[in-house]
Enzyme design. Structure first.
Site, PDB file in Angstrom:
ATOM      1  N   ASP A 145       0.932  -1.267  -0.003  1.00  0.00           N
ATOM      2  CA  ASP A 145      -0.015  -0.123  -0.087  1.00  0.00           C
ATOM      3  C   ASP A 145       0.937   1.252   0.060  1.00  0.00           C
ATOM      4  O   ASP A 145       1.949   1.299   0.253  1.00  0.00           O
ATOM      5  CB  ASP A 145      -0.775  -0.016   1.227  1.00  0.00           C
ATOM      6  CG  ASP A 145      -0.115  -0.118   2.522  1.00  0.00           C
ATOM      7  OD1 ASP A 145       0.484   0.849   2.925  1.00  0.00           O
ATOM      8  OD2 ASP A 145      -0.264  -1.335   3.215  1.00  0.00           O
TER       9      ASP A 145
ATOM     10  N   GLU B  28      22.196 -22.471 -17.856  1.00  0.00           N
ATOM     11  CA  GLU B  28      21.483 -21.655 -17.093  1.00  0.00           C
ATOM     12  C   GLU B  28      22.154 -20.473 -16.465  1.00  0.00           C
ATOM     13  O   GLU B  28      21.579 -19.103 -16.417  1.00  0.00           O
ATOM     14  CB  GLU B  28      20.721 -22.313 -15.882  1.00  0.00           C
ATOM     15  CG  GLU B  28      19.496 -23.527 -16.271  1.00  0.00           C
ATOM     16  CD  GLU B  28      19.096 -24.317 -15.428  1.00  0.00           C
ATOM     17  OE1 GLU B  28      17.800 -24.486 -15.502  1.00  0.00           O
ATOM     18  OE2 GLU B  28      19.644 -24.653 -14.520  1.00  0.00           O
TER      19      GLU B  28
END
Length: 729
Positions: free
Chosen positions: A536, A616
């Site tokens: 928020d 990777e």
């Protein structure tokens, strides 16, 4: 001056670059709301108000026989309970005699240069580049018991208008308030959609659009946090509003606790918006001479669609809400240990992870939960903020030194607000936890919640956190909170004041975060509450980034980050590349796609690098290098939602465009593969129509890319992704 005053008619007009907000104190002293929308001609918009004799809508006593004047039908700036307005109201007070019927009338005004601030609460602030003014309108209770000071901040070039409320008791008795909302806006007419952002743990902020119907549509939280379930941000839009066209209004509460937001479509087809602290856990005593400040709401208007409304909030929150060293600076690319090893680690294992990560270009290593007290599972140790040197095999300072010698910064996880019953802290101070006397508490994740409304509790936790932070070189702190609050009762307050605990808790949280920021201004604090349970605007004032969700699945994150983007900038969204199969969904997603999604956030990794293949690792190294080249564009550019992932079938796409339109980054994730399928096209946004742009060595006019679109690459596998860098020639 962004505040215009007609003293004779008592009209107050607030103007930003593209919006206008107006109110008027009428002949009876009622503060009417008259306009919120386009910044046009300054005029008395009260001409739009209808005055009719309304059955069962009463009339204030001072109007005598004027039956066409009823507060039940008039647009008001701060309506109160018991005034003859039977709609949802912004304030309810309990007087010393037990009554609760209240009336407010205009008393005075004050205009100040600059933007107001609120004691103990977050608020948008003005910088040297911000044109800002403050209007304070004071209303008085007709029984002469209290004042309501309504604060308006006009941030002209940000296109933001803020509202906050201060209640001042000036009678000789205690007053008890059962409801104090921060914001009310009344619309006389309009056919609106109500945009809200709902969810659950690991599925936060899903965008939902509903047409307003007669009655009340509401969102809120009584969980002690703003919550995973609903977000204290919503949008009201006209029915035909799209991403690029139409009128829409944003309402964002700068508060991290219980909240209520509602839209009421009334008997006369008027719409009332209310936003503020949820009244269910609120019953607040204001003593004679005391003041109470309700949290701030940031309001914005856009007449060119939802995308522009988002841009207004993104810029304001990035530059005028977030604070400190990292509000606009590039955040370090991190590796978090949690999904890589969970509780199963020692110092050597962490150093090995950090070593491999440093070779790939990672800049910050974060040690998550499990480093303190008796903490090998989540059932014990929480609250005992003492480094478990036996588990680490060294002191925290020594571990930090080893990490720094690898060329990495070092970060650490805390959950300061909670305690396990199996902890030394709880055994010594059981009364420090929120729990009701004589009732077994509600556990969650084997945790209870510490009473942060108490200064002595906060001081104890703050001291122990500082002892840890002072014992090592630490550049990052992850502040977590892994449960909702229940059993709201403080051993420190009398029975009549238990209704204050929920709000006092949030004030205590803010107080502690502010002290940390002041003592450690160079530490990057990332907020977290089981992911996005406290994502928020209030928390952004203290933590410039928040972990967006505990769901790290890249495909799930598409909708989570899409919904979050309506009210919050990408630079605040914590987002990581995690391992596959994903821990939450079991889904297999290409490493390149996981990076595409995580790059639309603060960017980092959450896996055990030691388990990755050489191929990777080479990809990760390239991803980090690529992200660094795009960082300013992603964090500071304009963000465009090109598709809605809930409606998209073949692909989901979004775009970042530099403020000066010199470059853009188009991101695409394939969702479904169809053999022999049609071509997919996307129209770009935000480019300069008069410039040419280079894509893979080929020139395209800007207007052509925005009108004709771009043929997307054909995906060869499900969940394949593409990142297309676009530069102006």
């Amino acid at each position: 001056m962004a505040i215009l005053l007609d003293d004779t008619k008592r009209i107050f007009t607030l103007q930003t670059d593209h919006s206008m907000y107006q109110m008027k104190a009428d002949r009876y002293g009622v503060l009417l709301h008259t306009w919120f929308g386009n910044n046009g001609t300054s005029f008395d918009y009260s001409y739009l108000i209808t005055y009719e004799d309304r059955g069962f809508s009463g009339n204030p006593y001072e109007t005598e026989n004027e039956r066409t004047y009823s507060l039940d039908a008039l647009p008001q700036e701060y309506p109160v309970y018991g005034s003859g307005d039977y709609r949802s109201t912004a304030l309810k007070v309990r007087y010393p005699d037990g009554s609760n019927a209240c009336e407010l009338r205009y008393y005075s005004y004050q205009i100040l240069n600059g933007k107001y601030s609120l004691p103990g609460l977050p608020a948008i602030y003005a910088t040297e580049d911000t044109k800002a003014d403050t209007l304070i309108i004071t209303l008085e209770d007709t029984r002469h018991c209290f004042y309501v000071h309504i604060y308006y901040g006009v941030l002209e070039n940000l296109d933001i208008i803020t509202r906050a409320v201060c209640i001042e008791n000036h009678c000789s008795d205690d007053l008890y308030f059962e409801n104090i909302q921060s914001t009310c806006v009344d619309y006389l007419h309009g056919n609106f959609n109500f945009h809200t952002f709902y969810g659950r743990h690991v599925k936060e902020r899903t965008h939902q659009k509903s047409p307003l119907q007669h009655g009340i549509q509401s969102i809120g939280s009584t969980r002690g946090t703003s919550s995973h379930q609903y977000n204290p941000f919503f949008i009201l839009s006209e029915q035909d509003t799209t991403e690029d066209t139409g009128n829409c209004y944003g309402f964002s509460l700068l508060y991290s606790g219980d909240f209520s937001g509602l839209a009421e479509y009334d008997q006369y087809d008027q719409t009332r918006i209310l936003l503020g602290i949820h009244p269910d856990n609120f019953y607040y005593c204001i003593k004679p001479g005391e003041k109470f400040y309700a949290p701030e709401t940031a309001m914005a208007f856009s007449d060119c669609g939802l995308g522009n409304l988002s841009h207004i909030y993104h810029k304001a929150y990035r530059n005028n809400l977030c604070r400190g060293k990292y509000k606009t600076a590039r955040r370090p690319i991190l590796l978090n240990s949690w999904e890589g090893v969970y509780f199963d680690f020692d110092g050597d294992k962490l150093v090995q992870m950090a070593k491999d990560a440093s070779e790939l270009g990672v800049e910050l290593f974060v040690m998550d939960d499990g480093w303190f007290g008796k903490r090998d599972l989540d059932v014990s140790g929480l609250g005992d903020w003492l480094v478990n040197e036996e588990k680490l095999g060294c002191t925290l300072g020594e571990l930090s030194e080893r990490i720094h010698k690898l060329g990495l910064q070092f970060g650490i996880w805390f959950e300061p607000e909670c305690v396990n019953e199996d902890s030394n802290l709880y055994r010594a101070h059981p009364d420090w936890a929120l729990q009701v006397p004589g009732k077994a508490p509600c556990r969650s994740r084997y945790q209870l919640v510490l009473d942060f409304s108490r200064e002595d509790v906060r001081d104890y936790i703050f001291t122990h956190i500082c002892q840890v932070l002072d014992s090592a070189k630490i550049e990052y702190l992850k502040w977590d909170f892994n449960r909702s609050i229940s059993d709201i009762y403080s051993a420190k307050l009398p029975a009549k004041r238990q209704g204050e605990v929920a709000h006092r808790y949030i004030l205590g949280l803010y107080d502690m975060l502010e002290k940390l920021i002041q003592r450690y201004p160079d530490i990057l604090i990332e907020g977290c509450s089981g992911g996005g349970g406290r994502f928020d605007a209030g928390m952004l004032y203290y933590t410039p980034q928040i972990w967006c969700s505990d769901d790290t699945d890249a495909i799930e994150r598409l909708s989570i980050q899409y919904g979050t983007s309506f009210g919050y900038p990408v630079s605040t969204m914590g987002s990581h590349v995690s391992k596959c199969p994903n821990e939450q969904t079991g889904r297999m997603t290409p490493l390149n796609t996981r990076a595409t999604v995580a790059m639309s956030g603060t960017f980092g990794y959450e896996l055990d690098v030691n388990q990755m293949s050489d191929e990777e690792k080479a990809l990760v190294k390239a991803q980090i290098k690529e992200f660094k080249s795009y960082d300013s564009l992603i964090q500071n550019g304009n963000y465009y939602r090109l598709t809605d992932p809930s409606e998209a079938q073949s692909y989901h796409s979004w775009e970042f465009v530099a403020e000066d339109k010199s470059e853009a980054l188009l991101c695409i994730v394939s969702l479904q593969i169809h053999p022999n399928g049609p071509g997919n096209y996307i129209k770009l946004k935000g480019l300069d129509p008069h410039s040419a742009y280079l894509i893979d060595g080929k020139k395209y006019p800007g207007d052509v890319l925005m009108n004709g679109g771009l043929l997307l690459p054909f995906a060869k596998a499900e969940y394949e992704s593409f990142r297309i860098h676009i530069t102006r020639c």
